[in-house]
Design a protein around this motif. Structure first.
Motif, PDB file in Angstrom:
ATOM      1  N   GLN A 178       0.729  -1.216  -0.198  1.00 17.43           N
ATOM      2  CA  GLN A 178       0.055  -0.036  -0.153  1.00 17.43           C
ATOM      3  C   GLN A 178       1.068   1.370   0.096  1.00 17.43           C
ATOM      4  N   GLY A 179       2.112   1.176  -0.197  1.00 15.82           N
ATOM      5  CA  GLY A 179       3.044   2.279  -0.137  1.00 15.82           C
ATOM      6  C   GLY A 179       3.596   2.652   1.151  1.00 15.82           C
ATOM      7  N   PRO A 180       4.848   2.963   1.100  1.00 11.12           N
ATOM      8  CA  PRO A 180       5.607   3.392   2.457  1.00 11.12           C
ATOM      9  C   PRO A 180       4.830   4.443   3.422  1.00 11.12           C
ATOM     10  N   ASN A 181       5.130   4.583   4.392  1.00  9.89           N
ATOM     11  CA  ASN A 181       4.785   5.765   5.275  1.00  9.89           C
ATOM     12  C   ASN A 181       5.587   7.000   5.320  1.00  9.89           C
ATOM     13  N   PHE A 182       5.357   7.518   3.948  1.00 12.41           N
ATOM     14  CA  PHE A 182       6.146   8.640   3.479  1.00 12.41           C
ATOM     15  C   PHE A 182       6.562   9.893   4.623  1.00 12.41           C
ATOM     16  N   LYS A 183       5.072  10.121   5.265  1.00  9.30           N
ATOM     17  CA  LYS A 183       5.465  11.099   6.232  1.00  9.30           C
ATOM     18  C   LYS A 183       6.402  10.968   7.581  1.00  9.30           C
ATOM     19  N   LEU A 184       6.267   9.550   8.130  1.00  9.20           N
ATOM     20  CA  LEU A 184       7.023   8.987   9.015  1.00  9.20           C
ATOM     21  C   LEU A 184       8.534   9.211   8.530  1.00  9.20           C
ATOM     22  N   ALA A 196      22.137   6.817   8.065  1.00  9.97           N
ATOM     23  CA  ALA A 196      21.843   6.308   6.994  1.00  9.97           C
ATOM     24  C   ALA A 196      20.496   5.384   7.205  1.00  9.97           C
ATOM     25  N   ILE A 197      19.319   5.987   6.858  1.00  6.16           N
ATOM     26  CA  ILE A 197      18.026   5.388   7.141  1.00  6.16           C
ATOM     27  C   ILE A 197      17.645   4.600   5.961  1.00  6.16           C
ATOM     28  N   GLN A 198      17.086   3.125   6.239  1.00  5.25           N
ATOM     29  CA  GLN A 198      16.753   2.293   5.272  1.00  5.25           C
ATOM     30  C   GLN A 198      15.160   2.273   5.640  1.00  5.25           C
ATOM     31  N   ALA A 199      14.283   2.570   4.462  1.00  6.97           N
ATOM     32  CA  ALA A 199      12.869   2.414   4.766  1.00  6.97           C
ATOM     33  C   ALA A 199      12.561   0.764   4.441  1.00  6.97           C
ATOM     34  N   SER A 200      11.492   0.349   5.109  1.00  5.14           N
ATOM     35  CA  SER A 200      10.924  -1.064   4.951  1.00  5.14           C
ATOM     36  C   SER A 200       9.447  -0.827   5.223  1.00  5.14           C
ATOM     37  N   GLY A 201       8.820  -1.544   4.230  1.00  5.23           N
ATOM     38  CA  GLY A 201       7.307  -1.715   4.718  1.00  5.23           C
ATOM     39  C   GLY A 201       6.442  -1.171   3.596  1.00  5.23           C
ATOM     40  N   GLY A 202       5.804  -1.902   2.559  1.00  2.00           N
ATOM     41  CA  GLY A 202       4.716  -1.114   1.815  1.00  2.00           C
ATOM     42  C   GLY A 202       5.063  -0.873   0.391  1.00  2.00           C
ATOM     43  N   VAL A 203       6.564  -0.808   0.040  1.00  3.07           N
ATOM     44  CA  VAL A 203       6.925  -0.503  -1.230  1.00  3.07           C
ATOM     45  C   VAL A 203       6.130  -1.343  -2.330  1.00  3.07           C
ATOM     46  N   SER A 204       5.294  -0.921  -3.092  1.00  2.00           N
ATOM     47  CA  SER A 204       4.505  -1.467  -4.130  1.00  2.00           C
ATOM     48  C   SER A 204       4.943  -1.123  -5.643  1.00  2.00           C
ATOM     49  N   SER A 205       5.428  -0.050  -5.902  1.00  2.00           N
ATOM     50  CA  SER A 205       5.679   0.342  -7.183  1.00  2.00           C
ATOM     51  C   SER A 205       6.893   1.110  -7.394  1.00  2.00           C
ATOM     52  N   VAL A 206       7.191   1.516  -8.698  1.00  2.00           N
ATOM     53  CA  VAL A 206       8.700   2.163  -8.902  1.00  2.00           C
ATOM     54  C   VAL A 206       8.311   3.452  -8.552  1.00  2.00           C
ATOM     55  N   GLU A 207       6.949   4.012  -8.549  1.00  2.00           N
ATOM     56  CA  GLU A 207       6.855   5.794  -8.189  1.00  2.00           C
ATOM     57  C   GLU A 207       6.969   5.589  -6.601  1.00  2.00           C
ATOM     58  N   ASP A 208       7.055   4.377  -5.843  1.00  2.00           N
ATOM     59  CA  ASP A 208       7.189   4.374  -4.250  1.00  2.00           C
ATOM     60  C   ASP A 208       8.590   5.013  -4.321  1.00  2.00           C
ATOM     61  N   LEU A 209       9.407   4.078  -4.754  1.00  2.00           N
ATOM     62  CA  LEU A 209      10.838   4.582  -4.862  1.00  2.00           C
ATOM     63  C   LEU A 209      11.365   5.878  -5.356  1.00  2.00           C
ATOM     64  N   LYS A 210      10.606   6.240  -6.396  1.00  2.00           N
ATOM     65  CA  LYS A 210      11.125   7.624  -6.886  1.00  2.00           C
ATOM     66  C   LYS A 210      10.843   8.687  -5.738  1.00  2.00           C
ATOM     67  N   ARG A 211       9.755   8.316  -4.762  1.00  2.00           N
ATOM     68  CA  ARG A 211       9.185   9.441  -3.841  1.00  2.00           C
ATOM     69  C   ARG A 211      10.044   9.299  -2.504  1.00  2.00           C
ATOM     70  N   LEU A 212      10.842   8.297  -2.381  1.00  2.00           N
ATOM     71  CA  LEU A 212      11.563   8.194  -1.107  1.00  2.00           C
ATOM     72  C   LEU A 212      12.813   8.998  -1.155  1.00  2.00           C
ATOM     73  N   CYS A 213      13.089   9.304   0.114  1.00  2.00           N
ATOM     74  CA  CYS A 213      14.177  10.100   0.158  1.00  2.00           C
ATOM     75  C   CYS A 213      15.374   9.630   1.314  1.00  2.00           C
ATOM     76  N   THR A 214      15.263   8.396   1.577  1.00  2.00           N
ATOM     77  CA  THR A 214      15.954   7.734   2.294  1.00  2.00           C
ATOM     78  C   THR A 214      17.289   7.100   1.848  1.00  2.00           C
ATOM     79  N   ASN A 215      18.306   6.701   2.609  1.00  2.00           N
ATOM     80  CA  ASN A 215      19.451   6.349   2.141  1.00  2.00           C
ATOM     81  C   ASN A 215      19.212   4.990   1.557  1.00  2.00           C
ATOM     82  N   GLY A 216      18.370   4.223   2.033  1.00  2.00           N
ATOM     83  CA  GLY A 216      18.196   2.885   1.463  1.00  2.00           C
ATOM     84  C   GLY A 216      16.680   2.504   1.506  1.00  2.00           C
ATOM     85  N   VAL A 217      16.635   1.348   0.891  1.00  2.00           N
ATOM     86  CA  VAL A 217      14.984   0.856   0.844  1.00  2.00           C
ATOM     87  C   VAL A 217      14.980  -0.555   0.774  1.00  2.00           C
ATOM     88  N   ILE A 218      14.060  -1.379   1.733  1.00  2.00           N
ATOM     89  CA  ILE A 218      14.097  -2.688   1.372  1.00  2.00           C
ATOM     90  C   ILE A 218      12.929  -3.017   0.530  1.00  2.00           C
TER      91      ILE A 218
END
Length: 239
Positions: A178-184, A196-218
């Motif tokens: 359902q997408g990451p918790n971008f606000k958090l 160096a923050i890694q985001a985890s939980g909810g990634v569902s699309s490439v658009e989600d990845l484009k929206r993230l501003c963290t150092n990493g993503v699971i």
């Protein structure tokens, strides 16, 4: 941004859970060694592996399997699940694992975990802070996400002066596509700029990845179910 393709292991097989519930899992036929080979062939430099049996038992149940996986690949492995003492960490690092993930103990026993950061180095340990949103606050959860603590994400992170890597999971989003918790995550990047923050939980699309501003993503379930190709995710992350 670093993309960490994820593989969770139960009984030696790759699975994915919904919101951390062991009774709500999807099992996949892919052999773990073949999965790592596919990650590498796609161009990844990292993989994120969790011993779910170990996380539930609070003991290193599948560390021998992970040891063999580390020997089978040139990927840098970040591994979590079942770490309860310095010996467990040393064994995995000696086996070729690049970084270990400490979860509940980071909330419950910060003095001990700070000692591990000092002994093994801040680049060899990732602290995983799993949260449930309550009254707008990210409250840390422990015990395989089953138990609530009385501390916020911010209070837990503040206990670690030498911390470098932190993985933040909104449990409510995990495995739900359902997408990451971008606000958090945006707030975390703002409040914890030294990490160096890694985001985890909810990634569902490439658009989600484009929206993230963290150092990493699971990236887990979206990858395993074909919603995101690893090649495309890596391309977006490097753009």
């Amino acid at each position: 941004m670093i993309v960490y393709p994820a593989m969770d292991l139960m009984g030696g097989k790759a699975v994915r859970l919904k919101q951390g519930r062991f009774d709500d899992k999807t099992a996949y036929d892919t052999d773990p060694v073949e999965a790592l080979r596919a990650f590498q062939d796609a161009g990844s430099r990292w993989a994120h592996i969790v011993d779910l049996d170990g996380a539930r038992a609070k003991a290193p149940i599948q560390h021998e399997l992970i040891r063999s996986l580390a020997a089978s690949t040139s990927l840098s492995l970040q591994v979590g699940g079942g770490f309860r003492d310095a010996g467990h960490i040393a064994d995995m690092l000696d086996a070729g694992v690049e970084r270990v993930v400490i979860g509940s103990l980071a909330v419950q026993q910060p003095a001990m975990v700070n000692g591990w950061l000092n002994d093994f180095g801040a680049d060899r340990i990732t602290i995983s802070i799993d949260v449930r949103m309550s009254g707008g606050q990210p409250m840390a959860a422990v015990g395989g996400w089953a138990e609530a603590s009385d501390r916020t994400l911010w209070e837990v992170a503040a206990q670690y002066a030498d911390l470098r890597h932190v993985l933040i999971t909104d449990i409510g989003r995990d495995g739900m596509l359902q997408g990451p918790n971008f606000k958090l995550l945006d707030e975390a990047v703002e409040r914890l700029p030294h990490l160096a923050i890694q985001a985890s939980g909810g990634v569902s699309s490439v658009e989600d990845l484009k929206r993230l501003c963290t150092n990493g993503v699971i990236v887990g379930k979206a990858l395993w179910e074909g919603r995101v190709s690893l090649e495309e995710a890596l391309f977006v992350a490097r753009a």
